[in-house]
Design a protein around this motif. Structure first.
Motif, PDB file in Angstrom:
ATOM      1  N   ILE A   9     -39.570 -42.851  -5.388  1.00  0.00           N
ATOM      2  CA  ILE A   9     -39.685 -41.414  -5.145  1.00  0.00           C
ATOM      3  C   ILE A   9     -41.068 -41.119  -4.584  1.00  0.00           C
ATOM      4  CG2 ILE A   9     -39.523 -39.117  -6.173  1.00  0.00           C
ATOM      5  CD1 ILE A   9     -38.337 -41.820  -8.338  1.00  0.00           C
ATOM      6  N   ASP A  10     -41.111 -40.460  -3.441  1.00  0.00           N
ATOM      7  CA  ASP A  10     -42.368 -40.008  -2.857  1.00  0.00           C
ATOM      8  C   ASP A  10     -42.692 -38.647  -3.452  1.00  0.00           C
ATOM      9  OD1 ASP A  10     -44.539 -39.270  -1.400  1.00  0.00           O
ATOM     10  OD2 ASP A  10     -43.541 -39.291   0.558  1.00  0.00           O
ATOM     11  N   ILE A  11     -43.638 -38.602  -4.393  1.00  0.00           N
ATOM     12  CA  ILE A  11     -43.904 -37.350  -5.104  1.00  0.00           C
ATOM     13  C   ILE A  11     -44.754 -36.378  -4.307  1.00  0.00           C
ATOM     14  CG2 ILE A  11     -43.600 -38.338  -7.408  1.00  0.00           C
ATOM     15  CD1 ILE A  11     -46.581 -38.662  -7.643  1.00  0.00           C
ATOM     16  N   SER A  29     -48.811 -27.634 -15.841  1.00  0.00           N
ATOM     17  CA  SER A  29     -47.652 -27.425 -16.689  1.00  0.00           C
ATOM     18  C   SER A  29     -47.598 -28.471 -17.790  1.00  0.00           C
ATOM     19  CB  SER A  29     -46.359 -27.487 -15.863  1.00  0.00           C
ATOM     20  OG  SER A  29     -45.229 -27.473 -16.706  1.00  0.00           O
ATOM     21  N   VAL A  30     -47.414 -28.022 -19.015  1.00  0.00           N
ATOM     22  CA  VAL A  30     -47.283 -28.977 -20.114  1.00  0.00           C
ATOM     23  C   VAL A  30     -45.949 -29.708 -20.037  1.00  0.00           C
ATOM     24  CG1 VAL A  30     -48.779 -27.686 -21.653  1.00  0.00           C
ATOM     25  CG2 VAL A  30     -46.331 -27.172 -21.626  1.00  0.00           C
ATOM     26  N   TYR A  31     -44.994 -29.151 -19.270  1.00  0.00           N
ATOM     27  CA  TYR A  31     -43.690 -29.772 -19.158  1.00  0.00           C
ATOM     28  C   TYR A  31     -43.640 -30.835 -18.068  1.00  0.00           C
ATOM     29  CZ  TYR A  31     -42.212 -25.942 -22.127  1.00  0.00           C
ATOM     30  OH  TYR A  31     -42.104 -25.046 -23.171  1.00  0.00           O
ATOM     31  N   GLY A  32     -44.615 -30.852 -17.212  1.00  0.00           N
ATOM     32  CA  GLY A  32     -44.644 -31.863 -16.165  1.00  0.00           C
ATOM     33  C   GLY A  32     -43.817 -31.487 -14.950  1.00  0.00           C
ATOM     34  N   GLY A  33     -43.884 -32.346 -13.945  1.00  0.00           N
ATOM     35  CA  GLY A  33     -43.125 -32.138 -12.727  1.00  0.00           C
ATOM     36  C   GLY A  33     -41.820 -32.905 -12.785  1.00  0.00           C
ATOM     37  N   TYR A  34     -40.714 -32.218 -12.598  1.00  0.00           N
ATOM     38  CA  TYR A  34     -39.385 -32.806 -12.724  1.00  0.00           C
ATOM     39  C   TYR A  34     -39.031 -33.642 -11.492  1.00  0.00           C
ATOM     40  CZ  TYR A  34     -34.272 -32.977 -13.200  1.00  0.00           C
ATOM     41  OH  TYR A  34     -32.963 -33.394 -13.293  1.00  0.00           O
ATOM     42  N   LEU A  35     -38.689 -34.913 -11.714  1.00  0.00           N
ATOM     43  CA  LEU A  35     -38.337 -35.822 -10.621  1.00  0.00           C
ATOM     44  C   LEU A  35     -36.843 -36.073 -10.506  1.00  0.00           C
ATOM     45  CD1 LEU A  35     -41.089 -38.589 -10.967  1.00  0.00           C
ATOM     46  CD2 LEU A  35     -41.079 -36.580  -9.466  1.00  0.00           C
ATOM     47  N   GLY A  36     -36.126 -35.929 -11.593  1.00  0.00           N
ATOM     48  CA  GLY A  36     -34.696 -36.224 -11.591  1.00  0.00           C
ATOM     49  C   GLY A  36     -34.252 -36.641 -12.981  1.00  0.00           C
ATOM     50  N   HIS A  37     -33.062 -37.263 -13.057  1.00  0.00           N
ATOM     51  CA  HIS A  37     -32.565 -37.646 -14.375  1.00  0.00           C
ATOM     52  C   HIS A  37     -31.907 -39.023 -14.346  1.00  0.00           C
ATOM     53  CE1 HIS A  37     -28.844 -35.803 -12.664  1.00  0.00           C
ATOM     54  NE2 HIS A  37     -28.276 -36.822 -13.300  1.00  0.00           N
ATOM     55  N   LEU A  38     -31.930 -39.647 -15.496  1.00  0.00           N
ATOM     56  CA  LEU A  38     -31.220 -40.901 -15.719  1.00  0.00           C
ATOM     57  C   LEU A  38     -29.878 -40.584 -16.371  1.00  0.00           C
ATOM     58  CD1 LEU A  38     -34.211 -42.890 -17.198  1.00  0.00           C
ATOM     59  CD2 LEU A  38     -33.075 -43.470 -15.039  1.00  0.00           C
ATOM     60  N   HIS A  54     -34.141 -35.533  -8.072  1.00  0.00           N
ATOM     61  CA  HIS A  54     -34.093 -34.094  -7.855  1.00  0.00           C
ATOM     62  C   HIS A  54     -34.642 -33.779  -6.470  1.00  0.00           C
ATOM     63  CE1 HIS A  54     -34.661 -29.814  -8.346  1.00  0.00           C
ATOM     64  NE2 HIS A  54     -35.958 -29.933  -8.164  1.00  0.00           N
ATOM     65  N   GLU A  55     -33.901 -33.008  -5.717  1.00  0.00           N
ATOM     66  CA  GLU A  55     -34.360 -32.620  -4.383  1.00  0.00           C
ATOM     67  C   GLU A  55     -35.191 -31.352  -4.477  1.00  0.00           C
ATOM     68  OE1 GLU A  55     -34.203 -34.265  -1.623  1.00  0.00           O
ATOM     69  OE2 GLU A  55     -33.065 -35.913  -2.540  1.00  0.00           O
ATOM     70  N   TYR A  98     -40.108 -37.167 -15.561  1.00  0.00           N
ATOM     71  CA  TYR A  98     -41.166 -36.267 -15.115  1.00  0.00           C
ATOM     72  C   TYR A  98     -42.406 -37.059 -14.712  1.00  0.00           C
ATOM     73  CZ  TYR A  98     -38.605 -32.537 -17.595  1.00  0.00           C
ATOM     74  OH  TYR A  98     -37.663 -31.644 -18.042  1.00  0.00           O
ATOM     75  N   VAL A  99     -43.334 -36.357 -14.052  1.00  0.00           N
ATOM     76  CA  VAL A  99     -44.711 -36.822 -13.967  1.00  0.00           C
ATOM     77  C   VAL A  99     -45.586 -35.752 -14.603  1.00  0.00           C
ATOM     78  CG1 VAL A  99     -44.470 -38.278 -11.922  1.00  0.00           C
ATOM     79  CG2 VAL A  99     -44.995 -35.845 -11.643  1.00  0.00           C
ATOM     80  N   VAL A 100     -46.649 -36.180 -15.267  1.00  0.00           N
ATOM     81  CA  VAL A 100     -47.612 -35.234 -15.827  1.00  0.00           C
ATOM     82  C   VAL A 100     -48.290 -34.504 -14.672  1.00  0.00           C
ATOM     83  CG1 VAL A 100     -49.744 -35.023 -17.146  1.00  0.00           C
ATOM     84  CG2 VAL A 100     -47.995 -36.670 -17.861  1.00  0.00           C
ATOM     85  N   ARG A 101     -48.512 -33.217 -14.847  1.00  0.00           N
ATOM     86  CA  ARG A 101     -49.278 -32.460 -13.858  1.00  0.00           C
ATOM     87  C   ARG A 101     -50.146 -31.446 -14.575  1.00  0.00           C
ATOM     88  NH1 ARG A 101     -44.720 -28.592 -10.907  1.00  0.00           N
ATOM     89  NH2 ARG A 101     -44.599 -27.036 -12.544  1.00  0.00           N
TER      90      ARG A 101
END
Length: 224
Positions: free
Chosen positions: A147-149, A189-198, A219-220, A183-186
């Motif tokens: 994934i290219d974040i 946001s304490v929730y992080g950046g959403y990348l997708g799901h397993l 996640h697109e 996610y990735v930490v950012r």
């Protein structure tokens, strides 16, 4: 059982599965402690009390529970699956508690609670995730995803992680499914950046439900 009448007392029918066949009806019963707290659960299969199982240690709070009556073990016998929300679990524990009562004939019909492989053990065993610059690599069940974040425009993204607190369970075509977010930490946001799901497909391994396969769905990001 009348759900509306049951909710007038402390002992309530939290969920039920109707059926034209009386012995296939399923009831999830609990003590209602407050508007969002339920304890001391009972699972009743059938209207005449032949199959009644008590679970005093179960707890449910806040979000909607789920109740299924389907064969997920592959033996053509319908199992009972209960998904509760354990908001007392604390940080680092999944908020969704799953309980499965396998129907068996030994030689008579009965239901036995079956363990489910914990999500943290599954991710430790089958998932590896790492970041190199703007590239996040996920190895899930020997399948590689990249994934290219940079396209997400996250603030200072770093430290990708699988959030086991977000697991959701469902049944698809007789298979128990688990969905857990990545996610990735950012910084913003304490929730992080959403990348997708397993997506985890479970199977009955004879002693417990274990992960059979894992796939990742990216996640697109929304286009500006």
């Amino acid at each position: 059982m009348n759900t509306e009448k049951a909710y007038a007392s402390d002992r309530v029918v939290l969920l039920s599965i109707p059926s034209d066949i009386w012995y296939k009806r399923v009831y999830l019963i609990a003590d209602k402690k407050s508007w969002m707290d339920y304890e001391n659960f009972t699972v009743q299969i059938g209207d005449r009390g032949e199959f009644v199982y008590n679970f005093p240690d179960w707890y449910h709070g806040k979000y909607e529970p789920a109740l299924y009556n389907e064969d997920i073990s592959g033996d053509s016998l319908e199992d009972v699956i209960i998904v509760l929300n354990n908001d007392k679990a604390g940080i680092g524990n999944p908020l969704r508690d799953i309980h499965i009562l396998n129907q068996i004939r030994d030689p008579y019909q009965k239901y036995v609670e079956a363990p489910v492989e914990p999500i943290n053990l599954i991710t430790d065993r089958l998932v590896k995730i790492e970041q190199h610059g703007n590239l996040v690599r996920i190895l899930a069940d020997n399948k590689k995803y990249e994934i290219d974040i940079s396209k997400y425009d996250f603030s200072n993204p770093r430290d990708p992680y699988v959030s086991i607190d977000t697991i959701e369970y469902s049944i698809e075509n007789g298979t128990l499914i688990g969905i857990v977010n990545v996610y990735v930490v950012r910084d913003d946001s304490v929730y992080g950046g959403y990348l997708g799901h397993l997506k985890i497909d479970y199977f009955w391994a004879g002693q417990m439900y274990k992960a059979k396969s894992i796939t990742f769905k990216e996640h697109e990001p929304e286009k500006n």
